[in-house]
Each structure stands twice: as C-alpha cells, then as structure tokens.
Design an enzyme around this catalytic site. Structure first.
Site, PDB file in Angstrom:
ATOM      1  N   HIS A   1       5.848 -89.505  34.929  1.00  0.00           N
ATOM      2  CA  HIS A   1       6.544 -88.367  35.546  1.00  0.00           C
ATOM      3  C   HIS A   1       7.058 -88.697  36.947  1.00  0.00           C
ATOM      4  O   HIS A   1       7.283 -87.803  37.757  1.00  0.00           O
ATOM      5  CB  HIS A   1       5.650 -87.119  35.574  1.00  0.00           C
TER       6      HIS A   1
ATOM      7  N   CYS B   1       4.379 -91.173  26.984  1.00  0.00           N
ATOM      8  CA  CYS B   1       5.191 -90.052  27.453  1.00  0.00           C
ATOM      9  C   CYS B   1       6.514 -90.086  26.700  1.00  0.00           C
ATOM     10  O   CYS B   1       6.961 -91.161  26.275  1.00  0.00           O
ATOM     11  CB  CYS B   1       5.424 -90.153  28.961  1.00  0.00           C
TER      12      CYS B   1
ATOM     13  N   ARG C   1      -2.565 -73.194  32.587  1.00  0.00           N
ATOM     14  CA  ARG C   1      -1.263 -73.722  33.018  1.00  0.00           C
ATOM     15  C   ARG C   1      -0.511 -72.686  33.851  1.00  0.00           C
ATOM     16  O   ARG C   1       0.116 -73.030  34.852  1.00  0.00           O
ATOM     17  CB  ARG C   1      -0.439 -74.122  31.796  1.00  0.00           C
TER      18      ARG C   1
ATOM     19  N   ASN D   1      -1.536 -84.754  29.551  1.00  0.00           N
ATOM     20  CA  ASN D   1      -1.147 -84.811  30.956  1.00  0.00           C
ATOM     21  C   ASN D   1      -2.298 -84.455  31.891  1.00  0.00           C
ATOM     22  O   ASN D   1      -3.193 -83.710  31.506  1.00  0.00           O
ATOM     23  CB  ASN D   1       0.014 -83.842  31.209  1.00  0.00           C
TER      24      ASN D   1
ATOM     25  N   TYR E   1      11.564 -84.956  36.531  1.00  0.00           N
ATOM     26  CA  TYR E   1      10.451 -84.636  37.431  1.00  0.00           C
ATOM     27  C   TYR E   1      10.770 -84.992  38.887  1.00  0.00           C
ATOM     28  O   TYR E   1      10.130 -84.484  39.794  1.00  0.00           O
ATOM     29  CB  TYR E   1       9.179 -85.355  36.993  1.00  0.00           C
TER      30      TYR E   1
END
Length: 421
Positions: A194, A164, A90, A144, A244
C-alpha cells in the site's frame, strides 16, 4: 491438494472460488475448506461456493468449519483473509482519526495501526496451529495490513508470503490500454504494501521496451482520474503511484472529503448485507456483479498463481509479492518486508534486483518502514508507550499532540481486542 481459507465466510470468498474453478488446471484442488467463526455467514458462502464449483464442473470438494485446527489439518496451503472485529471495527478505524485531522483509513495511519494491533496476535495464533498441523504448509497472507502481518509471520519462522491485488490490478489495466495479454506486461513495481509506484511498464519481461511514457502521454487523464490525483502530478513524477499514495500526496484534501460522507466501512457493510442475501438464493451459482464493487479485483487470479508456484512450481515464475527485503533496497534492513517483483517457486519468494530509487520514494519508504517496525513491536508486546511511538513515527501524524490523542482513542476503541489493556 488441500487448501484452507481462514476467513472463508467473507463476502470476498466467491471471487476466490470463481478463480479456483476457472483456473483449476493451474491449481488442481481436491479439497477446499472454508474456515470462519461466523457459522451463519459460512453456511451462505459455502453453499454458493459449492454451486459455483458444480456449475463450472470442478471436481473438488468444499467443506466448511468454525474449528481452525480441523480446517487446517493436512492443508498444503492456508490463505488468510480475516478481519478481526469485522466492519464495525473498520468503521471506527475510518472515523476516530478524523477528529484529530488525520486520515481515517483501514490500513494507513492510525486506523492501520489499530488494525495491526488487533490482527497480528490472531494471525500468529492461527499460524502456530497451521505449523502444528503441517510444518510444510505455506501461508498466503491477504490480511491487511499485509506488510506488517507478513513480517510478523516471517519473523516467527513461518513459511509465508504476502499478497496484494494492487499490482495485478495495474497489470490488467495497462494490458487493456495496450491491447496485449496481461502476461505480456511486466511492471517495475516497487515499495511497501500500500505504498508502491509503477516505475516502468515493460512488454514481454524486465528487458522489454518501457511503455510507461506512452501510457502517461496517451492515457494520463484517465489514470489520474482513477487515482484521484491531478494529471500534472503523474506527469511530473513520471510514475504511476498506487491509489494509497493519495493519502500522502493529498492528505488534507482527503480528510476534508472523509469528514463529509459515510465511511467506506459503512458502505461495505450495507453491500455485504445485500451480497449475503444473494448468496442465500439456492439458484445463484456464480459470483454476482455487485461483488465487483466490494473490492479485491483479480485477487483470485493472483492467489491461484502464487499458490500454484509455491506448491507445484506451476504458476508464473515471477510475481509481485510481499517478502523479506534481503538487500534488495539497500537503505532498509534485510528483515524489512517489501512489495516487489520476485522469483517464486516451491522454495519461496526471492526478490529480483531493483534499480536505485529516487530519494523522493526511498525517503518515504524508509519513513514508513520505521513506523512499521514500531507498529509490529506494539502489536507483539503491547503498551501505551509503544503505540504512541508508532503513531509519532508515522509520516501522516508526526506531532506529539496528535500522537497522544490518537493513542488514547485507539486504545479506547479497541480495548476488547488488546490483551494488554
């Protein structure tokens, strides 16, 4: 009833356990299996999970295993919450895109594509194991990028629904502002995972009075501050975008910010160290306050509601989920995966009708869906050219020089996770 959580060694898991315990009348679990390859984390999380169940008087049994096949055997539902490559991967997703002046984020832009390429093959392998163990089991995907992963699962014929926590977060926030029960708040939530907007906030159901104008008028400043967008943007749009959307509406501003501070992954990694130390304390028998800063707020309540509806028909009849479009948004293919209100029962999720979208939203949804189509092709079949095309199609990239450079970076940083390299 048996549930399995793949990625059960996540520091998120005590949030889930707390929800399972508090809401045991909605979802009565006899056995819960936490599955994770990281045995050390699994021991710590599993120990705390058992203490939470014991403190709250839950009669269910919690077991742990690093064997996926053993963990999902006989499960009625399997929750996926895995992170291939962990926080180290990440951290890369959130940093190398910045070198090209593009946003670095774990689900949006080039970093999101990297995560999809790492994740889809692993999820599909797990899903096949679930199908062999119990073809009637439901798969609830919280992994995700949820939209792309859920589409991969559905396309492969699995019984899957994506989940989500953005919508339930807004529902809880609006309910608090309106001083009503969360169950009284119905969101006109529409878009892709998102990439969503709240176009209405109705009291009592889809036909209730729309209180969104009142919320914007009375609480626009605080809502805008939470989203880190100017109040004027919310007023002009007349909607509340998910946070987002800031990556799209203020892309260059976000890039400048991200270049001047540690990545979110670095912050979370440090937080996880602290949490795991706490989880190892044999006297701890509740989720610690620090966990609220980790992310995933209300995830457990959404997961319980969805699992209860899919397994028993006992949850809320209408929930925000990720599922096939099936004509709901007429400008998308039926097999696109959208995030909207849907009727959920033991037969699955069926999207409710959505009124016509303004081109401002429909255009961006269509653009990102095209990217997701190409991203899934790259995740399933590999190849540098497929990666390049997906990046070129993304509205936050869209220039061939950037797409070329980002393709090279993506492959270089993810080589160990890409079977086709």
């Amino acid at each position: 009833m048996k549930l399995a959580v793949v990625g059960g060694g996540s520091t998120y898991t005590p949030e889930l356990i707390d929800g399972f315990s508090r809401l045991r009348d909605t979802l009565p679990i006899e056995e819960l299996v936490l599955v994770d390859p990281a045995a050390d984390r699994l021991d710590l999380v599993g120990g705390l999970a058992r203490r939470i169940f014991a403190k709250q008087g839950h009669p269910g049994r919690i077991t742990t295993t690093s064997d996926v096949d053993a963990g999902v055997a006989g499960a009625d539902a399997v929750l996926l919450q895995l992170r291939v490559g962990g926080q180290a991967a990440r951290n890369q997703d959130e940093t190398w895109p910045l070198e090209c002046g593009c946003v670095g984020q774990e689900t949006t832009g080039a970093g999101g594509l990297a995560k999809a390429l790492r994740t889809v093959p692993v999820v599909l392998d797990i899903a096949e194991r679930v199908r062999r163990a119990n073809p009637d089991a439901w798969i609830i995907d919280f992994t995700n990028p949820v939209g792309i992963v859920t589409r991969a699962l559905l396309q492969a014929g699995h019984k899957a629904v994506g989940l989500c926590n953005v919508a339930i977060g807004f529902q809880r926030r609006f309910a608090k502002l309106l001083d009503v029960a969360p169950s009284d708040v119905y969101l006109e939530h529409v878009g892709l995972n998102h990439l969503t907007w709240e176009r209405g906030v109705r009291l009592g159901g889809p036909d209730g009075a729309d209180l969104l104008p009142r919320l914007l008028a009375e609480h626009g400043d605080s809502l805008a501050a939470d989203l880190r967008l100017p109040r004027a943007v919310l007023d002009r749009l007349g909607v509340v975008p998910s946070y987002y959307l800031r990556y799209f509406y203020a892309h260059d501003e976000v890039v400048r910010e991200l270049r001047t501070k540690p990545s979110r992954a670095a912050e979370v990694a440090e937080m996880e160290k602290q949490l795991l130390e706490m989880y190892g304390d044999p006297t701890l028998d509740e989720k610690p306050e620090l966990l609220s800063k980790r992310g995933g707020a209300f995830y457990s309540e959404a997961a319980v509601d969805l699992a209860a509806s899919l397994l028993r028909g006992g949850g809320s009849p209408v929930q925000v989920v990720n599922t096939y479009n099936n004509g709901t948004l007429p400008f998308l293919a039926d097999d696109a995966v959208i995030e909207v209100q849907a009727r959920v029962d033991t037969s699955g999720a069926a999207p409710l009708p959505v009124s016509e979208l303004d081109p401002l939203y429909a255009g961006l949804i269509a653009n990102v869906t095209a990217y997701e189509d190409l991203a899934l092709e790259a995740a399933l079949h590999g190849g540098r050219d497929r990666v390049f095309k997906a990046l070129l199609a993304h509205p936050l990239i869209g220039q061939y020089e950037y797409a070329e450079a980002l393709t090279d970076q993506l492959i270089a940083h993810n080589r160990e996770h890409l079977a086709w390299v």
